[in-house]
Design a protein around this motif. Structure first.
Motif, PDB file in Angstrom:
ATOM      1  N   PRO A 166       0.814  -1.231   0.000  1.00 18.73           N
ATOM      2  CA  PRO A 166       0.000   0.000   0.000  1.00 18.73           C
ATOM      3  C   PRO A 166       0.847   1.282   0.000  1.00 18.73           C
ATOM      4  CG  PRO A 166      -0.881  -1.578   1.568  1.00 18.73           C
ATOM      5  CD  PRO A 166       0.460  -2.109   1.131  1.00 18.73           C
ATOM      6  N   ASP A 167       2.098   1.180   0.422  1.00 17.77           N
ATOM      7  CA  ASP A 167       2.983   2.357   0.412  1.00 17.77           C
ATOM      8  C   ASP A 167       3.848   2.404  -0.839  1.00 17.77           C
ATOM      9  OD1 ASP A 167       2.168   3.401   2.850  1.00 17.77           O
ATOM     10  OD2 ASP A 167       3.603   2.173   3.983  1.00 17.77           O
ATOM     11  N   PHE A 168       3.717   1.435  -1.703  1.00 21.82           N
ATOM     12  CA  PHE A 168       4.541   1.392  -2.913  1.00 21.82           C
ATOM     13  C   PHE A 168       3.797   2.170  -4.005  1.00 21.82           C
ATOM     14  CE2 PHE A 168       6.500  -0.503  -6.694  1.00 21.82           C
ATOM     15  CZ  PHE A 168       7.830  -0.545  -6.325  1.00 21.82           C
ATOM     16  N   ARG A 169       4.256   3.382  -4.209  1.00 27.11           N
ATOM     17  CA  ARG A 169       3.576   4.277  -5.156  1.00 27.11           C
ATOM     18  C   ARG A 169       4.567   4.721  -6.225  1.00 27.11           C
ATOM     19  NH1 ARG A 169      -1.650   5.679  -3.115  1.00 27.11           N
ATOM     20  NH2 ARG A 169      -2.124   3.904  -1.766  1.00 27.11           N
ATOM     21  N   LYS A 170       4.164   5.746  -6.974  1.00 19.92           N
ATOM     22  CA  LYS A 170       4.962   6.198  -8.115  1.00 19.92           C
ATOM     23  C   LYS A 170       6.440   6.436  -7.755  1.00 19.92           C
ATOM     24  CE  LYS A 170       5.038   9.899 -11.489  1.00 19.92           C
ATOM     25  NZ  LYS A 170       4.368  11.096 -12.006  1.00 19.92           N
ATOM     26  N   GLU A 171       6.666   7.128  -6.634  1.00 19.07           N
ATOM     27  CA  GLU A 171       8.047   7.454  -6.245  1.00 19.07           C
ATOM     28  C   GLU A 171       8.884   6.188  -6.038  1.00 19.07           C
ATOM     29  OE1 GLU A 171       8.125   9.804  -2.633  1.00 19.07           O
ATOM     30  OE2 GLU A 171      10.268   9.342  -2.377  1.00 19.07           O
ATOM     31  N   GLN A 172       8.299   5.199  -5.356  1.00 19.12           N
ATOM     32  CA  GLN A 172       9.028   3.954  -5.078  1.00 19.12           C
ATOM     33  C   GLN A 172       9.223   3.148  -6.370  1.00 19.12           C
ATOM     34  OE1 GLN A 172       6.439   5.120  -3.240  1.00 19.12           O
ATOM     35  NE2 GLN A 172       7.589   5.646  -1.387  1.00 19.12           N
ATOM     36  N   PHE A 173       8.230   3.204  -7.235  1.00 19.57           N
ATOM     37  CA  PHE A 173       8.328   2.476  -8.509  1.00 19.57           C
ATOM     38  C   PHE A 173       9.439   3.082  -9.373  1.00 19.57           C
ATOM     39  CE2 PHE A 173       6.378   1.397 -12.805  1.00 19.57           C
ATOM     40  CZ  PHE A 173       6.680   0.039 -12.733  1.00 19.57           C
TER      41      PHE A 173
END
Ligand code: IPE
Ligand code: IPE
Ligand code: MG
Length: 254
Positions: A223-230
């Motif tokens: 749930p915390d894996f978003r655009k920035e992490q990708f």
């Protein structure tokens, strides 16, 4: 509605080569919820928002195939309420996303034994696959009731059957014969495999297909894996030298 790749999607530059096929083991929803003293389904619901964001980001990066591990053959062993909650979320996601998929040129495909899914889920899956068939921007592969070993076993049985009836000759079997009998037939192998949620294992995912994929494990829960992490993950891929058994010098000089 247009499924033209260039119609509505503005391409984003990641600064290096992007993988052609990214596969993701979306893990950590339950622990994310438990940390917040909420039921596990709360984490799965938040995970759907990550799915939306990552699909959109992958599309803008120009990734051709995105495979998401959404439900494994082993996940049937979870409590009944969690399984039915996951199926409900999948159904809602597909209902809500069709327009966006068509607008962004995203073609839906599935890998796994779909016949065992509930009828209402199967119905919307088949309709979405059909309606997005002409989209050419990116293929979104949902792995549902997927297990790598059962996929390989089915492929082997079918190959054996064809050898026995004479339509295949065992002496001319190649790696391509196996590829052609997997759910992923016709698709390139993943070149990048991401697992969120802190575990360093494959959990029966794409066992044959990831033989040369670059691996990326992160503690970040789905749930915390978003655009920035990708983007950070894709940057890591872009910096790697893929040698396929050769020396670094051979790769550097082409
Ligand atoms: C991944 O999150 C989602 C599915 C397997 C469907 P989990 O539900 O496995 O979350 P954790 O690993 O228990 O935190
Ligand atoms: C893998 O996650 C399956 C999916 C992400 C759908 P799991 O949470 O089920 O895997 P294990 O049990 O930790 O190996
Ligand atoms: Mg898990």
């Amino acid at each position: 509605m247009s499924s033209d790749k260039t119609a509505t999607v503005e391409k984003q530059d990641s600064g290096g080569p992007v993988p052609r096929h990214v596969a993701i083991i979306m893990d950590g929803n339950g622990r994310w919820a438990e940390e917040r003293h909420r039921p596990r389904l709360f984490g799965h619901r938040a995970g759907v928002d990550s799915v939306r964001e990552i699909v959109e980001c992958a599309r803008t990066l120009g990734i051709d195939f995105l495979t998401l591990y959404a439900f494994s053959t082993e996940n049937w062993n979870r409590p009944e309420g969690e399984v039915s909650g996951l199926m409900g979320l999948l159904k809602n996601y597909l209902q809500a996303e069709l327009t966006t998929m068509l607008r962004n040129g995203v073609r839906l495909q599935c890998i796994g034994l779909l016949q065992s899914l509930p009828d209402d889920v199967l119905d919307i899956l088949q309709r979405t696959i059909e309606e997005t068939r002409a989209c050419t921007g990116m293929t979104l592969n949902l792995a549902l009731n997927y297990g790598g070993r059962s996929e390989l076993l089915s492929a082997m049985k079918e190959i054996a059957r064809q050898c026995q009836e004479g339509s295949l000759d065992w002496q001319s079997l190649t790696e391509s014969t196996i590829n052609d009998h997997l759910f992923t037939a016709g698709q390139p192998d993943p070149d990048f495999l991401i697992r969120t949620g802190g575990e360093n294992r494959l959990s029966n995912f794409l066992l044959w297909q990831v033989s040369y994929a670059e691996l990326y494990f992160t503690e970040t829960k789905w749930p915390d894996f978003r655009k920035e992490q990708f983007l950070k993950a894709i940057e890591s891929f872009s910096r790697r030298q893929r040698r396929f058994g050769k020396t670094g010098a051979q790769i550097a000089t082409g």
